[in-house]
Write a protein that holds these residues in place. Structure first.
Motif, PDB file in Angstrom:
ATOM      1  N   MET A  33      65.822 -19.699  73.488  1.00 56.94           N
ATOM      2  CA  MET A  33      65.441 -20.219  72.175  1.00 56.94           C
ATOM      3  C   MET A  33      65.651 -19.156  71.100  1.00 56.94           C
ATOM      4  SD  MET A  33      61.793 -21.845  70.974  1.00 56.94           S
ATOM      5  CE  MET A  33      61.553 -22.439  69.296  1.00 56.94           C
ATOM      6  N   ALA A  34      65.206 -17.932  71.376  1.00 56.41           N
ATOM      7  CA  ALA A  34      65.381 -16.847  70.413  1.00 56.41           C
ATOM      8  C   ALA A  34      66.864 -16.552  70.189  1.00 56.41           C
ATOM      9  CB  ALA A  34      64.656 -15.588  70.906  1.00 56.41           C
ATOM     10  N   PHE A  35      67.648 -16.606  71.268  1.00 58.47           N
ATOM     11  CA  PHE A  35      69.081 -16.351  71.154  1.00 58.47           C
ATOM     12  C   PHE A  35      69.751 -17.374  70.241  1.00 58.47           C
ATOM     13  CE2 PHE A  35      73.245 -17.755  72.736  1.00 58.47           C
ATOM     14  CZ  PHE A  35      74.005 -16.625  72.450  1.00 58.47           C
ATOM     15  N   VAL A  36      69.454 -18.655  70.466  1.00 53.26           N
ATOM     16  CA  VAL A  36      70.084 -19.714  69.665  1.00 53.26           C
ATOM     17  C   VAL A  36      69.673 -19.597  68.201  1.00 53.26           C
ATOM     18  CG1 VAL A  36      70.195 -22.204  69.290  1.00 53.26           C
ATOM     19  CG2 VAL A  36      70.336 -21.288  71.611  1.00 53.26           C
ATOM     20  N   ILE A  37      68.373 -19.381  67.951  1.00 53.80           N
ATOM     21  CA  ILE A  37      67.893 -19.268  66.573  1.00 53.80           C
ATOM     22  C   ILE A  37      68.546 -18.075  65.883  1.00 53.80           C
ATOM     23  CG2 ILE A  37      65.887 -18.757  65.144  1.00 53.80           C
ATOM     24  CD1 ILE A  37      64.212 -20.432  67.051  1.00 53.80           C
ATOM     25  N   ALA A  38      68.555 -16.918  66.550  1.00 52.71           N
ATOM     26  CA  ALA A  38      69.122 -15.721  65.952  1.00 52.71           C
ATOM     27  C   ALA A  38      70.620 -15.891  65.699  1.00 52.71           C
ATOM     28  CB  ALA A  38      68.871 -14.511  66.850  1.00 52.71           C
ATOM     29  N   PHE A  39      71.324 -16.501  66.651  1.00 53.82           N
ATOM     30  CA  PHE A  39      72.768 -16.701  66.482  1.00 53.82           C
ATOM     31  C   PHE A  39      73.050 -17.605  65.292  1.00 53.82           C
ATOM     32  CE2 PHE A  39      76.821 -18.752  67.140  1.00 53.82           C
ATOM     33  CZ  PHE A  39      77.640 -17.715  67.582  1.00 53.82           C
ATOM     34  N   LEU A  40      72.303 -18.711  65.186  1.00 54.11           N
ATOM     35  CA  LEU A  40      72.531 -19.637  64.080  1.00 54.11           C
ATOM     36  C   LEU A  40      72.192 -19.001  62.740  1.00 54.11           C
ATOM     37  CD1 LEU A  40      71.213 -22.990  65.609  1.00 54.11           C
ATOM     38  CD2 LEU A  40      73.596 -22.272  65.273  1.00 54.11           C
ATOM     39  N   ILE A  41      71.155 -18.177  62.709  1.00 50.61           N
ATOM     40  CA  ILE A  41      70.791 -17.502  61.465  1.00 50.61           C
ATOM     41  C   ILE A  41      71.884 -16.511  61.062  1.00 50.61           C
ATOM     42  CG2 ILE A  41      69.196 -15.832  60.436  1.00 50.61           C
ATOM     43  CD1 ILE A  41      66.955 -17.248  61.947  1.00 50.61           C
ATOM     44  N   LEU A  42      72.352 -15.719  62.017  1.00 51.79           N
ATOM     45  CA  LEU A  42      73.423 -14.768  61.708  1.00 51.79           C
ATOM     46  C   LEU A  42      74.682 -15.499  61.276  1.00 51.79           C
ATOM     47  CD1 LEU A  42      73.109 -11.988  64.451  1.00 51.79           C
ATOM     48  CD2 LEU A  42      72.576 -11.821  62.014  1.00 51.79           C
ATOM     49  N   TRP A  43      75.010 -16.578  61.965  1.00 56.46           N
ATOM     50  CA  TRP A  43      76.190 -17.358  61.582  1.00 56.46           C
ATOM     51  C   TRP A  43      76.046 -17.891  60.160  1.00 56.46           C
ATOM     52  CZ3 TRP A  43      81.079 -18.679  62.446  1.00 56.46           C
ATOM     53  CH2 TRP A  43      81.573 -19.829  61.833  1.00 56.46           C
ATOM     54  N   GLY A  44      74.877 -18.464  59.839  1.00 55.20           N
ATOM     55  CA  GLY A  44      74.664 -19.030  58.517  1.00 55.20           C
ATOM     56  C   GLY A  44      74.732 -17.988  57.422  1.00 55.20           C
ATOM     57  N   VAL A  45      74.082 -16.832  57.650  1.00 55.08           N
ATOM     58  CA  VAL A  45      74.094 -15.776  56.635  1.00 55.08           C
ATOM     59  C   VAL A  45      75.498 -15.208  56.475  1.00 55.08           C
ATOM     60  CG1 VAL A  45      73.218 -13.486  56.047  1.00 55.08           C
ATOM     61  CG2 VAL A  45      71.666 -15.204  56.963  1.00 55.08           C
ATOM     62  N   TRP A  46      76.211 -15.021  57.596  1.00 54.22           N
ATOM     63  CA  TRP A  46      77.584 -14.512  57.497  1.00 54.22           C
ATOM     64  C   TRP A  46      78.474 -15.499  56.749  1.00 54.22           C
ATOM     65  CZ3 TRP A  46      82.012 -16.873  59.427  1.00 54.22           C
ATOM     66  CH2 TRP A  46      83.196 -16.159  59.187  1.00 54.22           C
ATOM     67  N   ARG A  47      78.367 -16.778  57.102  1.00 57.07           N
ATOM     68  CA  ARG A  47      79.207 -17.783  56.442  1.00 57.07           C
ATOM     69  C   ARG A  47      78.909 -17.821  54.953  1.00 57.07           C
ATOM     70  NH1 ARG A  47      82.867 -19.622  54.768  1.00 57.07           N
ATOM     71  NH2 ARG A  47      83.825 -21.672  55.044  1.00 57.07           N
ATOM     72  N   HIS A  48      77.648 -17.725  54.592  1.00 56.82           N
ATOM     73  CA  HIS A  48      77.257 -17.727  53.193  1.00 56.82           C
ATOM     74  C   HIS A  48      77.774 -16.475  52.495  1.00 56.82           C
ATOM     75  CE1 HIS A  48      74.594 -17.716  49.645  1.00 56.82           C
ATOM     76  NE2 HIS A  48      74.551 -19.025  49.829  1.00 56.82           N
ATOM     77  N   HIS A  49      77.683 -15.335  53.166  1.00 60.06           N
ATOM     78  CA  HIS A  49      78.166 -14.087  52.587  1.00 60.06           C
ATOM     79  C   HIS A  49      79.677 -14.140  52.391  1.00 60.06           C
ATOM     80  CE1 HIS A  49      79.435  -9.845  52.504  1.00 60.06           C
ATOM     81  NE2 HIS A  49      78.244  -9.609  51.985  1.00 60.06           N
ATOM     82  N   HIS A  50      80.384 -14.704  53.361  1.00 59.73           N
ATOM     83  CA  HIS A  50      81.834 -14.845  53.268  1.00 59.73           C
ATOM     84  C   HIS A  50      82.216 -15.663  52.035  1.00 59.73           C
ATOM     85  CE1 HIS A  50      85.758 -16.430  55.344  1.00 59.73           C
ATOM     86  NE2 HIS A  50      86.001 -15.641  54.317  1.00 59.73           N
TER      87      HIS A  50
END
Length: 221
Positions: A73-90
């Motif tokens: 659960m922590a892995f999925v949440i952390a991955f999605l958060i990093l993906w979202g922040v990276w995509r937004h930053h991009h």
């Protein structure tokens, strides 16, 4: 003409080009997202390697994986958060003409918490009922979101947006990220008072959607 001269002729001082910053940030996010999987505990050798029947070995591994649900659960949440922040930053860097000093300074806390998130994820995977582990994970996510919000506000405030870019939309995004960051901070405090706080994190997208609509009505055009 030298590279520095070309940058100045385009109105961008040396060290303010967003391409190099974007490439570096991409690398940091990619490494952090990979390390999330590295932090997932592996079953001990005696659990999966023995003379027991094959189906017994499979059952042992299944029990190990199922009993470690908090890690996944922590892995999925952390991955999605990093993906979202990276995509937004991009997307954000595609809307700027330069990276000002203030924008560059906001990248320090942003990338600091990005590289810390895999460690915090590993901690909560080890013991989801430990309030300190949950607090550290939630606090790290909150710091990540608040840093991103500060970065967006700095971009708008320093006038670094490309002509025609929607500054109002970026201010709404900054406010939304700040609200969701405060939500994560609140869960970090609640974990000292109650169990099951990790399930509140699933409400993060709902909080973000409500905040975006509310802030959209407040921020002037």
């Amino acid at each position: 003409m030298s590279d520095g001269g070309a940058a100045r002729s385009a109105g961008v001082e040396p060290g303010e080009s967003h391409e190099r910053v974007g490439a570096f940030v991409d690398a940091v996010f990619a490494i952090a997202m990979t390390l999330l999987a590295v932090e997932i505990p592996r079953p001990p050798a005696e659990l999966v390697e023995s003379d027991a029947p094959r189906m017994v070995l499979a059952a042992r591994l299944w029990d190990f994986l199922g009993g470690d649900w908090s890690t996944w659960m922590a892995f999925v949440i952390a991955f999605l958060i990093l993906w979202g922040v990276w995509r937004h930053h991009h997307r954000t860097l595609d809307l700027v003409t330069r990276v000002t000093r203030r924008v560059m300074r906001w990248h320090v806390p942003l990338l600091l918490v990005v590289v810390l998130l895999p460690y915090a994820t590993g901690l909560i995977g080890e013991t989801v009922r430990n309030p300190l582990a949950v607090c550290l994970f939630a606090g790290t996510v909150a710091a990540l979101l608040l840093s991103q919000a500060g970065l967006l506000r700095a971009i708008v405030g320093d006038g670094a947006l490309r002509p025609g870019a929607n500054g109002r939309a970026m201010r709404v995004q900054a406010g939304t990220l700040a609200v969701v960051g405060v939500f994560w901070l609140a869960t970090a405090g609640l974990t000292w008072l109650m169990d099951g706080v990790v399930f509140l994190w699933l409400l993060g997208p709902v909080v973000g959607g409500v905040a975006a609509r509310a802030i959209g009505r407040i921020v002037p055009s």
